[in-house]
Design an enzyme around this catalytic site. Structure first.
Site, PDB file in Angstrom:
ATOM      1  N   LYS A   1      -6.090   0.716  -0.531  1.00  0.00           N
ATOM      2  CA  LYS A   1      -5.614  -0.070  -1.610  1.00  0.00           C
ATOM      3  C   LYS A   1      -6.548  -0.411  -2.350  1.00  0.00           C
ATOM      4  CE  LYS A   1      -2.273  -2.560  -1.038  1.00  0.00           C
ATOM      5  NZ  LYS A   1      -1.081  -2.676   0.125  1.00  0.00           N
TER       6      LYS A   1
HETATM    7  N1  GLU Z   1       1.991  -1.228  -1.057  1.00  0.00           N
HETATM    8  C1  GLU Z   1       2.884  -0.269  -0.404  1.00  0.00           C
HETATM    9  C2  GLU Z   1       2.471  -1.095   0.422  1.00  0.00           C
HETATM   10  O1  GLU Z   1       1.797  -1.705   0.893  1.00  0.00           O
HETATM   11  C3  GLU Z   1       3.251   0.764  -0.389  1.00  0.00           C
HETATM   12  C4  GLU Z   1       2.407   1.967  -0.225  1.00  0.00           C
HETATM   13  C5  GLU Z   1       2.422   3.109  -1.093  1.00  0.00           C
HETATM   14  O2  GLU Z   1       3.759   3.721  -1.222  1.00  0.00           O
HETATM   15  O3  GLU Z   1       1.665   3.803  -1.169  1.00  0.00           O
HETATM   16  O4  GLU Z   1       1.989  -0.144   2.312  1.00  0.00           O
END
Ligand code: GLU
Length: 431
Positions: free
Chosen positions: A121
């Site tokens: 993240k």
């Molecule tokens: N930000 C989204 C999540 O928390 C998508 C992450 C992604 O598609 O890599 O799942």
């Protein structure tokens, strides 16, 4: 002298007392699941912490002509099952602990839906509402260039999260490609469709919530038309999720944005509400519904409550007043561990975040696959494959929960930890 229970010692060292610290919330669930699984202490020690935490200071030339330096992070939690994967959020209250928790949740989420990614993240402390498009572009490009050595289609693949979108992903893709000297579409997912994005990606998280809810209501012998739904959040997850549920015949009686919520027990015309929000930038003043606070919205009596906004919305304080049958967690970490216990005692069926909102990363996986193939799928194919994954994962999770006689949250962590542990054991720890 050998220790009687090294894991218990480790656990005491990690678990704190701050109910709203997301990393502590994640760790508490992890510990519980690891203990029930009897996870090997070596694997426990490795899986409990992120693999890498990167902190960058990002100089940005602001429209005023002056330089402002922003603080940003990328945490790569685990690579055992493939490249790290996860979104990037822009917000004034981003913290390293939050990004660490979110990166771990990505690892568990990808494992629950069985896509071949680890977890990561990113976050930048900034207030995107106070920045121009140009400032946001320069911030994004410099952040990307700072991370050049750490990200890539085989290393770590970012995606949108809070306050980032398809445009942000296009800038990242372009910046990475300029450095690589050729176009690398697979560096990010959630891109605009014409430049390597996937059809259905924008709606995927909301659609994943819908597929989970479709399965969950069967357990209560409900049909969509008989099911009342309250959604917290009107953004990419909540807004599109509410819209899709409305289209499927669910009775959406409540929805909110940051300003507050709307409730109408006869059902809201969701497309109209979303148009209103789009025009007025707020739910406030919408005719034909009662205006409530976000706190009040969560306590409205309904069959399905879908918190699709942010962390720590359901806590030890308000969970005794939550009156839903099914909690579908479209957001990451909307419920604290203390609230988990209360909801469990009150018989609420929880579809945990690491399953309920996994539709986004599942279609991100499809996007990454399509970019690597250079061959793009029809939207109905994307949606069908998403449904297949979500339904299978939902049923696996319920099966796991019944087999081990644990709540669905613990079952989700156990399922995920078990998969990551197996792969880590097979690969061996390079220690
Ligand atoms: N930000 C989204 C999540 O928390 C998508 C992450 C992604 O598609 O890599 O799942």
């Amino acid at each position: 002298m050998t220790k009687a229970n090294p894991m218990a010692d480790e656990m005491r060292r990690f678990v704190g007392t701050d109910e709203k610290n997301p990393f502590e919330a994640m760790s508490e669930r992890f510990d519980k699941a690891a203990q029930i699984l009897g996870l090997d202490p070596d694997l426990y020690a490795v899986m409990r912490v992120p693999s890498r935490e990167i902190k960058v200071y990002i100089p940005v030339r602001m429209d005023s002509g002056h330089i402002q330096v922003f603080e940003g992070y990328r945490v790569q939690h685990n690579f055992a099952r493939g490249p790290a994967k996860g979104g990037i959020r822009y917000a004034p209250d981003v913290s390293l602990d939050e990004v660490k928790a979110l990166s771990a949740w990505m690892t568990w989420k990808c494992a629950v839906v069985n896509v071949p990614f680890g977890g990561a993240k990113g976050g930048i402390i900034c207030d995107p509402n106070q920045m121009s498009l140009g400032e946001l572009e320069r911030l994004t490009r410099r952040y990307t260039s700072e991370l050049m050595d750490f990200i890539g289609p085989e290393r770590d693949v970012p995606a949108p999260d809070m306050n980032t979108n398809e445009q942000t992903m296009a800038w990242i893709m372009d910046t990475y490609s300029m450095h690589a000297r050729h176009t690398v579409t697979g560096i990010v997912t959630g891109k605009p469709v014409p430049i390597g994005g996937s059809l259905g990606r924008r709606e995927a998280t909301g659609r994943g919530v819908l597929f989970c809810v479709n399965e969950a209501i069967k357990r209560f012998n409900l049909t969509p038309a008989e099911t009342t739904v309250v959604v917290q959040g009107a953004g990419n997850v909540g807004g599109l999720g509410a819209q899709l549920m409305h289209e499927q015949g669910y009775k959406v009686i409540g929805i909110s944005d940051v300003h507050g919520g709307l409730v109408n027990r006869d059902g809201l015309d969701i497309p109209k509400v979303l148009d209103y929000i789009n025009e007025n930038k707020s739910v406030e003043g919408y005719p034909g519904a009662d205006f409530v606070t976000n706190e009040e919205l969560l306590e409205v009596e309904c069959d399905v409550l879908a918190p699709c906004a942010t962390e720590n919305q359901i806590t030890s304080e308000n969970s005794p007043r939550i009156k839903c049958k099914i909690l579908a967690e479209g957001a990451n970490g909307p419920t604290t561990p203390k609230a988990d216990k209360i909801l469990y005692e009150n018989g609420v069926f929880v579809i945990p975040d690491i399953l309920a909102n996994a539709g986004g990363v599942t279609v991100s996986y499809f996007e990454w696959v399509q970019d690597r193939m250079g061959y793009f799928w029809r939207e109905d194919v994307v949606n069908e494959r998403l449904e297949e994954k979500m339904v299978a994962s939902f049923n696996e999770l319920c099966h796991f929960s019944e087999k081990h006689n644990v709540d669905t949250r613990t079952a989700a962590y156990m399922l995920a930890i078990d998969r990551v542990a197996y792969d880590t054991r097979m690969r061996g720890i390079y220690a």
